[in-house]
Design an enzyme around this catalytic site. Structure first.
Site, PDB file in Angstrom:
ATOM      1  N   GLY A 174      -1.196  -8.099  13.757  1.00  0.00           N
ATOM      2  CA  GLY A 174      -1.297  -8.001  12.339  1.00  0.00           C
ATOM      3  C   GLY A 174      -2.830  -7.796  11.686  1.00  0.00           C
ATOM      4  O   GLY A 174      -2.924  -7.971  10.567  1.00  0.00           O
ATOM      5  N   SER A 210      -5.206  -3.553  15.095  1.00  0.00           N
ATOM      6  CA  SER A 210      -5.796  -3.017  16.149  1.00  0.00           C
ATOM      7  C   SER A 210      -5.591  -1.425  15.979  1.00  0.00           C
ATOM      8  O   SER A 210      -6.199  -0.772  16.744  1.00  0.00           O
ATOM      9  CB  SER A 210      -5.263  -3.728  17.590  1.00  0.00           C
ATOM     10  N   ASP A 219       0.956  -1.245  -0.167  1.00  0.00           N
ATOM     11  CA  ASP A 219       0.039   0.011   0.079  1.00  0.00           C
ATOM     12  C   ASP A 219       0.971   1.252   0.058  1.00  0.00           C
ATOM     13  O   ASP A 219       0.586   2.154  -0.861  1.00  0.00           O
ATOM     14  CB  ASP A 219      -0.958  -0.179   1.021  1.00  0.00           C
ATOM     15  N   LYS A 228       4.666  -2.246  15.873  1.00  0.00           N
ATOM     16  CA  LYS A 228       5.342  -1.644  14.826  1.00  0.00           C
ATOM     17  C   LYS A 228       5.731  -0.333  15.107  1.00  0.00           C
ATOM     18  O   LYS A 228       6.711   0.017  14.768  1.00  0.00           O
ATOM     19  CB  LYS A 228       4.058  -1.625  13.717  1.00  0.00           C
ATOM     20  N   ASP A 265      -5.243   0.021   6.210  1.00  0.00           N
ATOM     21  CA  ASP A 265      -5.944  -0.286   7.184  1.00  0.00           C
ATOM     22  C   ASP A 265      -7.213   0.589   7.629  1.00  0.00           C
ATOM     23  O   ASP A 265      -8.432   0.403   7.867  1.00  0.00           O
ATOM     24  CB  ASP A 265      -4.894  -0.330   8.654  1.00  0.00           C
TER      25      ASP A 265
HETATM   26  P1  ADP Z   1      -1.532  -4.043  14.708  1.00  0.00           P
HETATM   27  O1  ADP Z   1      -1.048  -5.147  13.962  1.00  0.00           O
HETATM   28  O2  ADP Z   1      -2.473  -4.775  15.817  1.00  0.00           O
HETATM   29  O3  ADP Z   1      -2.106  -2.713  14.195  1.00  0.00           O
HETATM   30  P2  ADP Z   1       0.422  -2.286  15.915  1.00  0.00           P
HETATM   31  O4  ADP Z   1       1.933  -2.634  16.252  1.00  0.00           O
HETATM   32  O5  ADP Z   1       0.300  -1.487  14.608  1.00  0.00           O
HETATM   33  O6  ADP Z   1      -0.367  -3.691  15.904  1.00  0.00           O
HETATM   34  O7  ADP Z   1      -0.316  -1.522  16.890  1.00  0.00           O
HETATM   35  C1  ADP Z   1      -0.497  -2.278  18.187  1.00  0.00           C
HETATM   36  C2  ADP Z   1      -0.665  -1.130  19.535  1.00  0.00           C
HETATM   37  O8  ADP Z   1      -1.984  -0.562  19.368  1.00  0.00           O
HETATM   38  C3  ADP Z   1      -0.766  -1.883  20.765  1.00  0.00           C
HETATM   39  O9  ADP Z   1       0.483  -2.211  21.275  1.00  0.00           O
HETATM   40  C4  ADP Z   1      -1.332  -0.794  21.643  1.00  0.00           C
HETATM   41  O10 ADP Z   1      -0.423   0.371  21.944  1.00  0.00           O
HETATM   42  C5  ADP Z   1      -2.223  -0.350  20.624  1.00  0.00           C
HETATM   43  N1  ADP Z   1      -3.493  -0.526  20.580  1.00  0.00           N
HETATM   44  C6  ADP Z   1      -4.267  -1.429  19.940  1.00  0.00           C
HETATM   45  N2  ADP Z   1      -5.724  -1.833  20.263  1.00  0.00           N
HETATM   46  C7  ADP Z   1      -5.677  -1.336  21.724  1.00  0.00           C
HETATM   47  C8  ADP Z   1      -6.633  -1.494  22.764  1.00  0.00           C
HETATM   48  N3  ADP Z   1      -7.887  -2.186  22.432  1.00  0.00           N
HETATM   49  N4  ADP Z   1      -6.370  -0.997  23.629  1.00  0.00           N
HETATM   50  C9  ADP Z   1      -5.414  -0.142  23.860  1.00  0.00           C
HETATM   51  N5  ADP Z   1      -4.353  -0.126  22.845  1.00  0.00           N
HETATM   52  C10 ADP Z   1      -4.499  -0.687  21.823  1.00  0.00           C
HETATM   53  P1  NG1 Z   2      -0.323  -3.579  10.639  1.00  0.00           P
HETATM   54  O1  NG1 Z   2       0.206  -4.755  10.885  1.00  0.00           O
HETATM   55  O2  NG1 Z   2      -2.093  -4.019  11.059  1.00  0.00           O
HETATM   56  O3  NG1 Z   2      -0.119  -2.628  11.389  1.00  0.00           O
HETATM   57  C1  NG1 Z   2       0.410  -2.477   8.510  1.00  0.00           C
HETATM   58  C2  NG1 Z   2       0.344  -0.945   7.915  1.00  0.00           C
HETATM   59  C3  NG1 Z   2      -0.494  -1.283   6.773  1.00  0.00           C
HETATM   60  C4  NG1 Z   2       0.324  -2.246   5.616  1.00  0.00           C
HETATM   61  C5  NG1 Z   2       0.564  -3.606   6.387  1.00  0.00           C
HETATM   62  C6  NG1 Z   2       1.164  -4.506   5.686  1.00  0.00           C
HETATM   63  C7  NG1 Z   2      -0.277   0.881   9.285  1.00  0.00           C
HETATM   64  C8  NG1 Z   2      -1.347   1.523  10.098  1.00  0.00           C
HETATM   65  N1  NG1 Z   2      -0.566  -0.264   8.892  1.00  0.00           N
HETATM   66  O4  NG1 Z   2      -0.444  -3.101   8.840  1.00  0.00           O
HETATM   67  O5  NG1 Z   2      -0.638   0.072   6.016  1.00  0.00           O
HETATM   68  O6  NG1 Z   2       1.338  -1.624   5.024  1.00  0.00           O
HETATM   69  O7  NG1 Z   2       1.305  -3.329   7.667  1.00  0.00           O
HETATM   70  O8  NG1 Z   2       0.633  -4.578   4.234  1.00  0.00           O
HETATM   71  O9  NG1 Z   2       0.852   1.606   9.051  1.00  0.00           O
HETATM   72 MG    MG Z   3      -1.262  -1.405  13.039  1.00  0.00          MG
END
Ligand code: ADP
Ligand code: NG1
Ligand code: MG
Length: 405
Positions: A130, A133, A36, A225, A181
């Site tokens: 992944g 959230s 993306d 991430k 997302d």
């Molecule tokens: P994902 O793949 O789930 O998007 P990220 O690494 O991008 O993973 O984001 C995860 C982070 O988002 C968590 O470590 C937390 O800080 C925040 N987060 C997501 N959902 C919640 C929630 N329900 N309550 C609190 N924090 C959250």
């Molecule tokens: P996740 O793993 O859900 O945080 C991330 C990126 C997407 C996309 C995917 C890989 C954000 C918010 N989300 O997703 O844009 O690049 O990885 O396909 O940066």
């Molecule tokens: Mg994310």
């Protein structure tokens, strides 16, 4: 937990009823991983797991955060004249602040006159797994802020504008994401996947074959991430790949080339399949060798300062090694797979869907290097059990310290 239970929990916590309840779904990406941000189309769909935010006005100049999951500590954000500046190592509530900031800026609401809020957050999307959230929290925060500041919800900002705004605003937590997302979480419809195109943002319903069953599994490890540089490192490797190939092709202003799709356009609107051949031709170094910083400066005929400004981002300023050929090969081959996947959906060809998912996983594992042993093992087990295909979804990777209970 039902919404009535959440309302009860809100009342117990704040001694008042919530004024708004916002819900935003997570997503699974069926195919089109890590493309993306190169502006190639992806094919996700929403899942049932969601993030809920309940909110009421506060008399104080504060945003109070209370999460039903005790792992996420209670916090009070003081609203001052200074806007929250963003972060490179986000705390959980900062995902909310990213969505909140985006809305205040979009609606030109002065920070000092913005309203205080009491919030309760409850999520059923496994965090850092992944299935997005992070964006569910950012998008739910944006909706909550719109509702609380204006007293209205969707009429103020359309779903597509919300998708684009939250994609920009999530960057305040330190990841240079591509927008998949936020787009699916704001635009999803029940029972169908969407093919999402970028620049301009467009979405096309994709009906999945009725005899295909997609299951979403957790491999047991997680990866935040925002707190790490893996994600941003891939973003800049893709950008540098595009810039170097543009430069080699005689493009004068390589600084304007931002994505691998920009490059395909510059070379005469070549298709992703044609671009795979171009990458093989134009980048002489074998795919399993990295380019060091000096080689890149030479290839771009540039200096450190411009390289930092036009190619890198906050978390990668000091990076020394860049695997650009592997990354470009993944992006173009994955972009081609998205279109083949959509075609196979139209034909109801589940065997082809499975094949494309397997190829996607292999490419993520070997070329993009965003898998981990737990994900590979889960994919292997699914295939051994008779699944037609299996692949990682979302960004991937793992921080082993954070094994899921
Ligand atoms: P994902 O793949 O789930 O998007 P990220 O690494 O991008 O993973 O984001 C995860 C982070 O988002 C968590 O470590 C937390 O800080 C925040 N987060 C997501 N959902 C919640 C929630 N329900 N309550 C609190 N924090 C959250
Ligand atoms: P996740 O793993 O859900 O945080 C991330 C990126 C997407 C996309 C995917 C890989 C954000 C918010 N989300 O997703 O844009 O690049 O990885 O396909 O940066
Ligand atoms: Mg994310």
């Amino acid at each position: 937990m039902l919404v009535d239970d959440l309302k009860k929990a809100f009342r117990e916590k704040y001694n008042t009823d919530p004024e708004f309840v916002v819900r935003c779904p997570g997503r699974v990406n069926l195919i089109g991983e890590h493309i993306d941000y190169s502006h190639y189309s992806v094919l996700p769909m929403a899942i049932q797991a969601s993030t809920f935010i309940l909110a009421a006005k506060s008399e104080k100049n504060q945003i109070h955060f209370f999460n039903l999951d005790k792992k996420f500590k209670e916090y009070t954000h003081e609203i001052t004249k200074e806007m929250w500046p963003g972060t490179t190592h986000p705390e959980w509530y900062e995902y909310f602040l990213a969505g909140w900031r985006g809305v205040l800026e979009r609606l030109s609401i002065d920070i000092a006159s913005s309203k205080g809020m009491n919030l309760l957050v409850y999520g059923t999307i496994p965090p850092a797994s992944g299935v997005s959230s992070s964006s569910a929290l950012v998008c739910a925060a944006a909706l909550t802020t719109i509702a609380m500041q204006t007293g209205k919800s969707f009429e103020v900002v359309s779903r597509s504008e919300l998708a684009e705004m939250t994609a920009k605003t999530e960057k305040y937590v330190g990841t240079e994401g591509g927008g998949m997302d936020q787009a699916i979480e704001c635009l999803a419809e029940k029972g169908i996947a969407l093919r999402i195109d970028f620049h301009p943002l467009k979405w096309t319903p994709v009906t999945l074959p009725p005899n295909a069953l997609f299951a979403v599994l957790h491999c047991g490890v997680t990866m935040n991430k925002g707190a790490t540089s893996y994600y941003n490192q891939r973003v800049v490797e893709c950008r540098i790949a595009a810039q170097i190939m543009a430069k080699k092709n005689g493009v004068k202003n390589w600084k304007e080339v931002r994505t691998l799709r920009d490059l395909a356009r510059l070379l005469g609107n070549l298709t992703p399949d044609q671009m795979v051949i171009e990458v093989e031709k134009r980048l002489e170094k074998p795919a399993d060798q990295f380019y060091d910083r000096k080689e890149i400066l030479q290839a771009l005929e540039t200096n450190e300062q411009d390289f930092i400004q036009y190619s890198l981002n906050d978390k990668t300023r000091d990076a020394q090694e860049f695997w650009i050929k592997k990354r470009a090969l993944h992006v173009y081959s994955e972009a081609a797979r998205v279109f083949h996947f959509e075609e196979a959906c139209r034909q109801g060809n589940t065997v082809e869907l499975g094949k494309l998912m397997k190829e996607s996983h292999t490419s993520c594992r070997d070329l993009f290097e965003c898998s981990c042993p737990e994900l590979d093992e889960t994919v292997e087990k699914c295939l051994k059990a008779g699944c037609l295909g299996a692949r990682l979804t979302g960004a991937g990777w793992a921080e082993r310290a954070a094994v899921l209970e």
